[in-house]
Every structure is written in structure tokens, then in C-alpha cells.
Design a protein around this motif. Structure first.
Motif, mmCIF file in Angstrom:
data_model
loop_
_atom_site.group_PDB
_atom_site.id
_atom_site.type_symbol
_atom_site.label_atom_id
_atom_site.label_comp_id
_atom_site.label_asym_id
_atom_site.label_seq_id
_atom_site.Cartn_x
_atom_site.Cartn_y
_atom_site.Cartn_z
ATOM 1 N N SER A 95 -4.011 -9.111 6.856
ATOM 2 C CA SER A 95 -4.092 -8.714 5.449
ATOM 3 C C SER A 95 -3.774 -7.226 5.353
ATOM 4 C CB SER A 95 -5.473 -9.022 4.849
ATOM 5 O OG SER A 95 -6.513 -8.473 5.630
ATOM 6 N N VAL A 96 -3.321 -6.797 4.172
ATOM 7 C CA VAL A 96 -2.843 -5.419 3.982
ATOM 8 C C VAL A 96 -3.275 -4.912 2.612
ATOM 9 C CG1 VAL A 96 -0.818 -3.908 3.884
ATOM 10 C CG2 VAL A 96 -0.832 -5.874 5.434
ATOM 11 N N GLN A 97 -3.598 -3.617 2.549
ATOM 12 C CA GLN A 97 -3.859 -2.970 1.264
ATOM 13 C C GLN A 97 -2.966 -1.741 1.138
ATOM 14 O OE1 GLN A 97 -7.875 -1.595 0.551
ATOM 15 N NE2 GLN A 97 -7.527 -1.423 -1.643
ATOM 16 N N VAL A 98 -2.197 -1.676 0.039
ATOM 17 C CA VAL A 98 -1.326 -0.539 -0.248
ATOM 18 C C VAL A 98 -1.923 0.224 -1.425
ATOM 19 C CG1 VAL A 98 1.006 0.193 -0.880
ATOM 20 C CG2 VAL A 98 0.682 -1.846 0.540
ATOM 21 N N LYS A 99 -2.179 1.516 -1.250
ATOM 22 C CA LYS A 99 -2.770 2.342 -2.308
ATOM 23 C C LYS A 99 -1.788 3.422 -2.731
ATOM 24 C CE LYS A 99 -7.733 1.909 -1.375
ATOM 25 N NZ LYS A 99 -8.979 2.679 -1.082
ATOM 26 N N GLY A 100 -1.509 3.495 -4.032
ATOM 27 C CA GLY A 100 -0.616 4.520 -4.562
ATOM 28 C C GLY A 100 0.342 3.926 -5.562
ATOM 29 N N ARG A 101 0.414 4.523 -6.744
ATOM 30 C CA ARG A 101 1.263 3.988 -7.802
ATOM 31 C C ARG A 101 2.713 3.861 -7.363
ATOM 32 N NH1 ARG A 101 1.490 3.493 -13.255
ATOM 33 N NH2 ARG A 101 3.525 3.776 -14.204
ATOM 34 N N LYS A 134 4.130 -3.412 -2.563
ATOM 35 C CA LYS A 134 3.834 -2.248 -3.395
ATOM 36 C C LYS A 134 2.322 -2.166 -3.596
ATOM 37 C CE LYS A 134 4.731 -4.854 -7.665
ATOM 38 N NZ LYS A 134 5.541 -4.896 -8.914
ATOM 39 N N HIS A 135 1.887 -1.265 -4.455
ATOM 40 C CA HIS A 135 0.463 -1.027 -4.680
ATOM 41 C C HIS A 135 -0.286 -2.342 -4.931
ATOM 42 C CE1 HIS A 135 -3.212 0.886 -6.109
ATOM 43 N NE2 HIS A 135 -3.137 0.163 -7.203
ATOM 44 N N GLY A 136 -1.327 -2.579 -4.128
ATOM 45 C CA GLY A 136 -2.099 -3.795 -4.299
ATOM 46 C C GLY A 136 -2.725 -4.264 -2.995
ATOM 47 N N GLY A 178 -2.559 -15.254 2.713
ATOM 48 C CA GLY A 178 -1.710 -16.131 1.908
ATOM 49 C C GLY A 178 -0.700 -15.351 1.091
ATOM 50 N N ALA A 179 -1.128 -14.188 0.531
ATOM 51 C CA ALA A 179 -0.220 -13.362 -0.268
ATOM 52 C C ALA A 179 0.899 -12.800 0.606
ATOM 53 C CB ALA A 179 -0.993 -12.243 -0.942
ATOM 54 N N LEU A 180 0.588 -12.418 1.824
ATOM 55 C CA LEU A 180 1.619 -11.909 2.733
ATOM 56 C C LEU A 180 2.655 -12.992 3.033
ATOM 57 C CD1 LEU A 180 -0.463 -9.824 5.324
ATOM 58 C CD2 LEU A 180 1.055 -8.959 3.538
ATOM 59 N N LYS A 181 2.171 -14.208 3.209
ATOM 60 C CA LYS A 181 3.080 -15.313 3.500
ATOM 61 C C LYS A 181 4.032 -15.558 2.345
ATOM 62 C CE LYS A 181 3.114 -20.120 5.079
ATOM 63 N NZ LYS A 181 2.275 -21.297 5.455
ATOM 64 N N ARG A 182 3.524 -15.443 1.114
ATOM 65 C CA ARG A 182 4.389 -15.655 -0.063
ATOM 66 C C ARG A 182 5.444 -14.562 -0.194
ATOM 67 N NH1 ARG A 182 -0.663 -17.349 -2.088
ATOM 68 N NH2 ARG A 182 -1.102 -15.319 -3.033
ATOM 69 N N ARG A 183 5.215 -13.418 0.419
ATOM 70 C CA ARG A 183 6.186 -12.319 0.349
ATOM 71 C C ARG A 183 7.089 -12.232 1.568
ATOM 72 N NH1 ARG A 183 2.410 -11.621 -3.021
ATOM 73 N NH2 ARG A 183 2.637 -10.371 -4.908
ATOM 74 N N GLY A 184 6.987 -13.231 2.455
ATOM 75 C CA GLY A 184 7.940 -13.304 3.562
ATOM 76 C C GLY A 184 7.380 -13.083 4.935
ATOM 77 N N ALA A 185 6.092 -12.644 5.041
ATOM 78 C CA ALA A 185 5.496 -12.434 6.364
ATOM 79 C C ALA A 185 5.161 -13.784 6.993
ATOM 80 C CB ALA A 185 4.249 -11.575 6.244
ATOM 81 N N ARG A 186 5.234 -13.882 8.316
ATOM 82 C CA ARG A 186 4.982 -15.137 9.001
ATOM 83 C C ARG A 186 4.070 -14.937 10.216
ATOM 84 N NH1 ARG A 186 6.762 -16.391 4.979
ATOM 85 N NH2 ARG A 186 8.505 -17.749 4.420
#
Length: 308
Positions: free
Chosen positions: A136-142, A166-168, A173-181
Motif C-alpha cells: 500500500s502507498v500514501q502520496v502527500k502533496g497537491r 497522485k495525492h491520495g 486493491g487500489a494499486l492493482k487497479r492502477r497497474g501494480a501487480r
């Protein structure tokens, strides 16, 4: 009030702190009536709105009206206030950027935080991440972005998946939907989008990493490169020494000017003191130090009404 009749007040006390010691003359008034017409028939306005653009040039607006039924009355007192003005948002939120990687699927387990830069497999490991175990990942910054790569060399030698974030917050599961495997991230790039941070009105929401820079892992630097860098650092230190000497010379000159300023101030202070003494002798029969001058009996200078 800014328009109409009202009252003004002031504080009056005896210079000794005891009012009865100043009773030899009437106590000045503490309240008086007043009338101010400057604010009558004036243009009124609401506060300026927030800038229309985050991180960039935009516009602020406000409402403006006349506080009199006849607008001509306000126009006679001045032009109508502006309803629009330009603004430029450059707050810290425009450049703040950090990315945290987690070993757990829901922001738990081990974690490692990274700032803008390019991190190959060694760079991630040095930062505390466990490669092939990013869940899992958290990105901080507009205006902050991160791109994960399947392979530790940013997929240069082998075609692999990428996932741009991007920020979020992104769970497994969210990473998988964005292409991570398969939690298999082995390299990462983190950057602040320049258009987003400086020209927000032109930002489309999509971003690409800036021109590649050397990765944070420096094992690829040859001994010759390292020697060149060390030599450049030494040159920079020498330049800094010369610069420091220049600053010291300027500082000494500045101190001389300050000394001249102090002499001028002393001369001014002496002239002002002589003027006060003459004024005191003329109007109170005493000099400014409390000594009595020749002539009729004078009011004690240390027993007077003070007004402010």
C-alpha cells in the motif's frame, strides 16, 4: 463611528499619580462630542474571495455597493472600488511532497518515507523499503506524484508494469487497479509537477517525471567522478572564503557609518534639549531640570496633568 455624531474619550491623570496634588488647576475633560462625515456616502465592500486558482495566477472578487440610496452621492466622494484583482497562490502546499510505502495491504506493516527523487532498487532498500513487498502507498502533496516500477532499473532492460499515483492513499486493491501487480515494486520516482505548482490554471491533472536525474543510489559513480566532485567542492569552499572576506569588509564599512550616525544623533539630542529648556523657562518659569527661573511663582513642573 465612521459616519455621524459620537463621542471621543481620553485618559487624564496627575503626573504624580495622586489627583489631589494637581487640584490647584482644573482637570482637563476626559470626554467630548465629535462628528465624522468622512465615511458617509462611501463605497462599501465584502472581503476578497479566495484566489480562483490553487498554486498559480488567478483572480479574486468581491461585492461593492454604495451605502446611500443615491449612487451619485458615493461617486461624488470617489470612484467605485474594484470588484476584481489578480492573485498568485504560492503557498507551501504547492511544493510539499512525500511518499510513504507500506508492507501491509492497508497502510500497516513496515513503512518507509521518501521525498522527491529517483530511487532504484538499492535506493529503496537504503530508504527502508522491502522490495517486492510494497502492498500500500500514501502520496502527500497537491502537486506530488509517484511512479512505481516493476524492475529495479526503472524497467530499462525489461518491459514491466508501471503505476502512476497522485495525492491520495492506495490500498493493495487500489494499486492493482492502477497497474501494480503482486506487490512487486522494485523502483520508484517521486516528483513535484512544475505546471501544477506554478501554473495551476494550466494543469490538466496528468503528469510525467521530469528529466531523469542520477538515482539516489550512488554506487554507479566511478572513482574518477568522485574525485572530480571532491575537487569541485573544494573550489566552491575557496569561493566561499573569498565571498566571506568581502562580507567582512562590507560589515566594517557599515559599522563606521553607524558610528557617524550615532554622533549625528547626539548632536541632534543636545539641540533638542536646549530647545526644551528654553520652552520650559518661557511657559512655566522653570527650566527643564526643575530649577526655578526669575520672575513670578511658577507651577511645579513635576505636578502637572498628563493627557493622552
Amino acid at each position: 463611528v465612521t459616519c455621524g455624531k459620537s463621542t471621543q474619550t481620553r485618559k487624564v491623570i496627575c503626573s504624580t499619580g495622586e489627583d489631589h496634588e494637581c487640584a490647584f488647576e482644573p482637570k482637563p475633560a476626559t470626554v467630548q462630542e465629535c462628528e465624522d462625515l468622512n465615511g458617509c456616502n462611501a463605497w462599501m465592500s465584502t472581503p476578497w474571495s479566495a484566489c480562483s486558482v490553487k498554486c498559480g495566477k488567478g483572480e479574486q472578487t468581491r461585492e461593492v455597493w454604495c451605502d446611500h440610496k443615491d449612487v451619485a452621492e458615493c461617486e461624488a466622494n470617489g470612484p467605485k472600488l474594484a470588484t476584481k484583482q489578480k492573485c498568485h497562490d504560492t503557498g507551501d502546499h504547492c511544493t510539499a511532497c512525500s511518499v510513504t510505502l507500506f508492507g501491509g495491504a492497508n497502510f500497516n506493516g513496515w513503512e518507509a518515507k521518501f521525498t522527491p527523487g529517483n530511487y532504484d532498487v538499492n535506493g529503496l532498500t537504503e530508504g527502508g523499503a522491502q522490495c517486492e513487498d510494497v502492498s500500500s502507498v500514501q502520496v502527500k502533496g497537491r502537486c506530488c506524484f509517484a511512479r512505481l516500477y516493476q524492475f529495479g532499473d526503472f524497467n530499462k532492460k525489461h518491459a514491466g508494469w508501471t503505476a502512476t499515483l497522485k495525492h491520495g492513499k492506495y490500498s493493495q486493491g487500489a494499486l492493482k487497479r492502477r497497474g501494480a501487480r503482486n506487490d512487486d515494486a522494485s523502483a520508484m520516482k517521486v516528483w513535484v509537477d512544475e505546471v501544477c505548482s506554478t501554473r495551476g490554471h494550466a494543469f490538466t491533472g496528468e503528469s510525467e517525471p521530469p528529466t531523469p536525474h542520477p538515482s539516489r543510489h550512488r554506487s554507479d559513480v566511478t572513482p574518477r567522478d568522485a574525485a572530480a566532485e571532491e575537487e569541485a567542492d573544494e573550489d566552491g569552499e575557496e569561493d566561499g572564503d573569498e565571498e566571506g572576506a568581502g562580507h567582512r569588509r562590507k560589515s566594517a564599512k557599515s559599522n563606521d557609518l553607524e558610528d557617524d550616525g550615532e554622533d549625528a544623533y547626539s548632536r541632534h539630542h543636545r539641540r533638542a534639549h536646549r530647545t526644551v529648556r528654553r520652552h520650559a523657562r518661557k511657559h512655566t518659569g522653570q527650566d527643564a531640570d526643575g530649577g526655578e527661573a526669575e520672575g513670578e511663582e511658577a507651577t511645579p513642573l513635576w505636578k502637572q496633568w498628563w493627557v493622552w
